[in-house]
Design a protein around this motif. Structure first.
Motif, mmCIF file in Angstrom:
data_model
loop_
_atom_site.group_PDB
_atom_site.id
_atom_site.type_symbol
_atom_site.label_atom_id
_atom_site.label_comp_id
_atom_site.label_asym_id
_atom_site.label_seq_id
_atom_site.Cartn_x
_atom_site.Cartn_y
_atom_site.Cartn_z
ATOM 1 N N ALA A 17 6.092 2.330 2.563
ATOM 2 C CA ALA A 17 6.302 1.194 3.472
ATOM 3 C C ALA A 17 7.142 0.161 2.741
ATOM 4 C CB ALA A 17 4.966 0.585 3.877
ATOM 5 N N ALA A 67 -6.534 1.212 1.106
ATOM 6 C CA ALA A 67 -5.589 1.779 2.082
ATOM 7 C C ALA A 67 -5.978 3.196 2.464
ATOM 8 C CB ALA A 67 -4.192 1.779 1.482
ATOM 9 N N ASP A 98 7.303 -7.275 1.714
ATOM 10 C CA ASP A 98 6.598 -7.938 0.624
ATOM 11 C C ASP A 98 6.674 -9.439 0.848
ATOM 12 O OD1 ASP A 98 6.313 -9.276 -2.022
ATOM 13 O OD2 ASP A 98 6.108 -7.217 -2.726
ATOM 14 N N ASN A 108 12.762 -10.353 4.292
ATOM 15 C CA ASN A 108 12.647 -8.906 4.458
ATOM 16 C C ASN A 108 13.978 -8.170 4.352
ATOM 17 O OD1 ASN A 108 10.324 -7.489 4.502
ATOM 18 N ND2 ASN A 108 10.110 -7.397 6.733
ATOM 19 N N ALA A 126 0.913 -3.632 4.406
ATOM 20 C CA ALA A 126 -0.434 -4.231 4.424
ATOM 21 C C ALA A 126 -0.727 -5.094 3.195
ATOM 22 C CB ALA A 126 -1.495 -3.134 4.572
ATOM 23 N N PRO A 127 0.023 -6.179 2.993
ATOM 24 C CA PRO A 127 -0.217 -7.013 1.806
ATOM 25 C C PRO A 127 -1.641 -7.540 1.720
ATOM 26 C CG PRO A 127 1.560 -7.938 3.194
ATOM 27 C CD PRO A 127 1.124 -6.676 3.848
ATOM 28 N N ASP A 128 -2.322 -7.641 2.873
ATOM 29 C CA ASP A 128 -3.698 -8.177 2.847
ATOM 30 C C ASP A 128 -4.679 -7.276 2.096
ATOM 31 O OD1 ASP A 128 -3.261 -6.347 4.953
ATOM 32 O OD2 ASP A 128 -4.885 -7.165 6.173
ATOM 33 N N ILE A 129 -4.386 -5.981 2.010
ATOM 34 C CA ILE A 129 -5.328 -5.086 1.301
ATOM 35 C C ILE A 129 -4.673 -4.390 0.104
ATOM 36 C CG2 ILE A 129 -6.833 -4.663 3.298
ATOM 37 C CD1 ILE A 129 -5.362 -1.898 3.555
ATOM 38 N N ASP A 143 -11.622 1.378 6.692
ATOM 39 C CA ASP A 143 -11.136 1.167 8.061
ATOM 40 C C ASP A 143 -11.696 2.204 9.031
ATOM 41 O OD1 ASP A 143 -9.401 2.827 6.396
ATOM 42 O OD2 ASP A 143 -8.253 3.136 8.217
ATOM 43 N N ILE A 173 0.818 -1.219 0.000
ATOM 44 C CA ILE A 173 0.000 0.000 0.000
ATOM 45 C C ILE A 173 0.849 1.266 0.000
ATOM 46 C CG2 ILE A 173 -2.016 -1.095 1.080
ATOM 47 C CD1 ILE A 173 -1.214 0.455 3.692
ATOM 48 N N LEU A 176 -3.631 3.030 13.364
ATOM 49 C CA LEU A 176 -2.590 2.887 12.353
ATOM 50 C C LEU A 176 -2.810 3.735 11.091
ATOM 51 C CD1 LEU A 176 -0.229 1.040 12.724
ATOM 52 C CD2 LEU A 176 -1.490 -0.784 11.570
ATOM 53 N N GLY A 177 -4.043 3.743 10.625
ATOM 54 C CA GLY A 177 -4.316 4.417 9.353
ATOM 55 C C GLY A 177 -4.091 5.917 9.403
ATOM 56 N N GLU A 205 7.526 8.966 7.248
ATOM 57 C CA GLU A 205 6.847 7.721 6.829
ATOM 58 C C GLU A 205 5.612 7.491 7.678
ATOM 59 O OE1 GLU A 205 8.964 4.087 7.771
ATOM 60 O OE2 GLU A 205 10.310 5.121 9.117
ATOM 61 N N VAL A 218 3.131 5.325 9.897
ATOM 62 C CA VAL A 218 3.534 4.296 10.857
ATOM 63 C C VAL A 218 3.185 2.896 10.351
ATOM 64 C CG1 VAL A 218 3.039 3.428 13.184
ATOM 65 C CG2 VAL A 218 3.456 5.864 12.822
ATOM 66 N N HIS A 219 2.147 2.797 9.535
ATOM 67 C CA HIS A 219 1.712 1.471 9.098
ATOM 68 C C HIS A 219 2.726 0.817 8.162
ATOM 69 C CE1 HIS A 219 0.708 2.913 5.064
ATOM 70 N NE2 HIS A 219 0.057 3.918 5.602
ATOM 71 N N GLY A 220 2.552 -0.496 7.976
ATOM 72 C CA GLY A 220 3.408 -1.236 7.062
ATOM 73 C C GLY A 220 2.803 -1.308 5.667
#
Ligand SMILES: NC(=O)c1ccc[n+]([C@@H]2O[C@H](COP(=O)([O-])OP(=O)(O)OC[C@H]3O[C@@H](n4cnc5c(N)ncnc54)[C@H](O)[C@@H]3O)[C@@H](O)[C@H]2O)c1
Length: 359
Positions: free
Chosen positions: A73, A288, A76, A82, A279-282, A329, A12, A256-257, A273, A275-277
């Motif tokens: 972010a 996002a 992957d 990583n 988010a491969p799930d979305i 979210d 994201i 987070l968002g 940056e 704070v969130h990563g």
């Protein structure tokens, strides 16, 4: 003209950074500011394609030829180790000696706080030491894998390292008119580190007599932040305690968002940056929330001395929340780009409103 490297990175990150750019361009237009925005291709795609994470020459260019970095972010699933994220993210933090991890947690609307009786304003601005403490990796293991295993994780605190983060917190509080600076530590149980932090805090604090100053143990602080977060303003603390306290404070102010951060070496380097990563799930679905990245733009603007422009961005985000122009979210139904477009429009229209009010 400030030169900014835009590093969307992975997942994201590639969706929220373009929205941050859109907002930055909109606010620059209405405020008459100019930025040189340059896209950088660093992340998993490049690593998988070329086998390169980031080169020494790229570090040099980012360090010497840029005024700031805006990063999305890194992370992957195709790179399970990583290693690219470690090289790029930690590489930048350590090689640019970004010793301030600045995590502002500002509540934009009371309904974003999970606590029932909290009202705005809650404004917690956390200065977390970013280069030493318990996260240097110093230590070792002995008799590993046996019942007699010993694990030692060293906690490194240098006078110089502590002094510079404490000073950054006090200088920020003075420059931004914040009333209080609070040291968070565990000086009752960790006496060597705590003693050093307290002596530095007292010594630097003497140069800032107009500011209220206090010290709170970290366990008490977790209770305090739930009980009366509005009492606190600027918080300065170590790497480990800052990691924990800042996640708690972020959750108290929307999660987070919404959370932005800055990694700084004041006077030299700045990297912003969300704070969130990644988010491969979305990722790739337009789900996002871009607010964290957009609020990084507000931090970036304030960093360059454009406080009014930064406030304009924060105001637009607050207005988007009030108007329900949010991603899923936060209970909305807008896409990442839909929110970014709304913010950019709002900033442009807001500017017209300002002119209308003045004339
Ligand atoms: N600074 C960074 O680049 C950074 C930080 C944290 C994690 N990571 C990396 O990101 C990857 C995923 O990590 P994770 O799942 O632990 O953390 P994450 O922050 O990516 O996601 C945690 C949860 O929050 C949701 N979420 C996160 N950001 C959101 C946003 N802007 N809008 C809506 N929902 C959002 C995700 O969908 C997920 O369910 C990993 O590879 C991890 O190493 C990178």
């Amino acid at each position: 003209m400030p030169r900014i490297a835009l590093v969307p990175g992975d997942g994201i990150g590639t969706e929220v950074v373009p929205e941050a750019r859109r907002v930055l361009e909109a606010v620059a237009r209405v405020e008459g500011l100019e930025f040189d925005l340059v896209d950088w291709d660093l992340g998993a795609d490049r690593y998988l394609r070329e086998g390169v994470t980031i080169t020494d020459e790229e570090f040099r260019i980012l360090s010497e030829e840029y005024d700031a970095i805006l990063l999305g972010a890194l992370g992957d699933p195709r790179v399970p180790g990583n290693e690219h994220a470690r090289d790029i993210l930690l590489g930048l933090r350590f090689r640019l000696d970004l010793y301030v991890n600045f995590r502002p947690c500002v509540l934009l609307a009371p309904e974003l706080c999970p606590l029932k009786r909290v009202k705005v304003p809650v404004r917690l601005e956390i200065f977390r030491e970013n280069t030493e403490g318990a996260y240097t990796g110093l230590g070792g293991a002995f008799k590993k894998g046996t019942p007699h295993e010993v694990a030692i994780e060293e906690d490194i605190n240098t006078w110089t390292g502590v002094e510079r983060i404490v000073r950054a917190a006090f200088e920020f509080a003075r420059a931004r008119g914040r009333p209080r600076v609070t040291l968070v530590d565990k000086a009752n149980a960790m006496r060597h580190a705590g003693g050093l932090w307290r002596r530095v805090f007292a010594e630097v604090g003497r140069e800032f007599p107009e500011l209220e100053q206090d010290a709170v143990y970290v366990d008490a602080m977790t209770m305090e932040l739930v009980r009366r977060p509005e009492r606190y303003a600027v918080i300065v603390t170590s790497n480990l305690f800052g990691d924990i306290i800042s996640d708690l404070a972020a959750e108290l102010t929307g999660g987070l968002g919404l959370a932005p951060s800055a990694n700084l070496h004041p006077g030299r380097h700045a990297m912003f940056e969300p704070v969130h990563g990644s988010a491969p799930d979305i990722a790739g679905k337009g789900l996002a929330n871009p607010f964290g990245a957009v609020r990084c733009v507000a931090l970036l603007l304030a960093h360059f001395g454009f406080a009014a422009a930064g406030e304009r961005v924060e105001r637009a985000v607050a207005e988007a929340i009030a108007a329900g122009r949010t991603t899923r979210d936060l209970g909305g139904s807008f896409t990442t780009a839909g929110v970014g477009e709304w913010l950019a429009d709002r900033i442009s229209v807001g500017a017209t409103d300002d002119i209308g009010t003045r004339t």
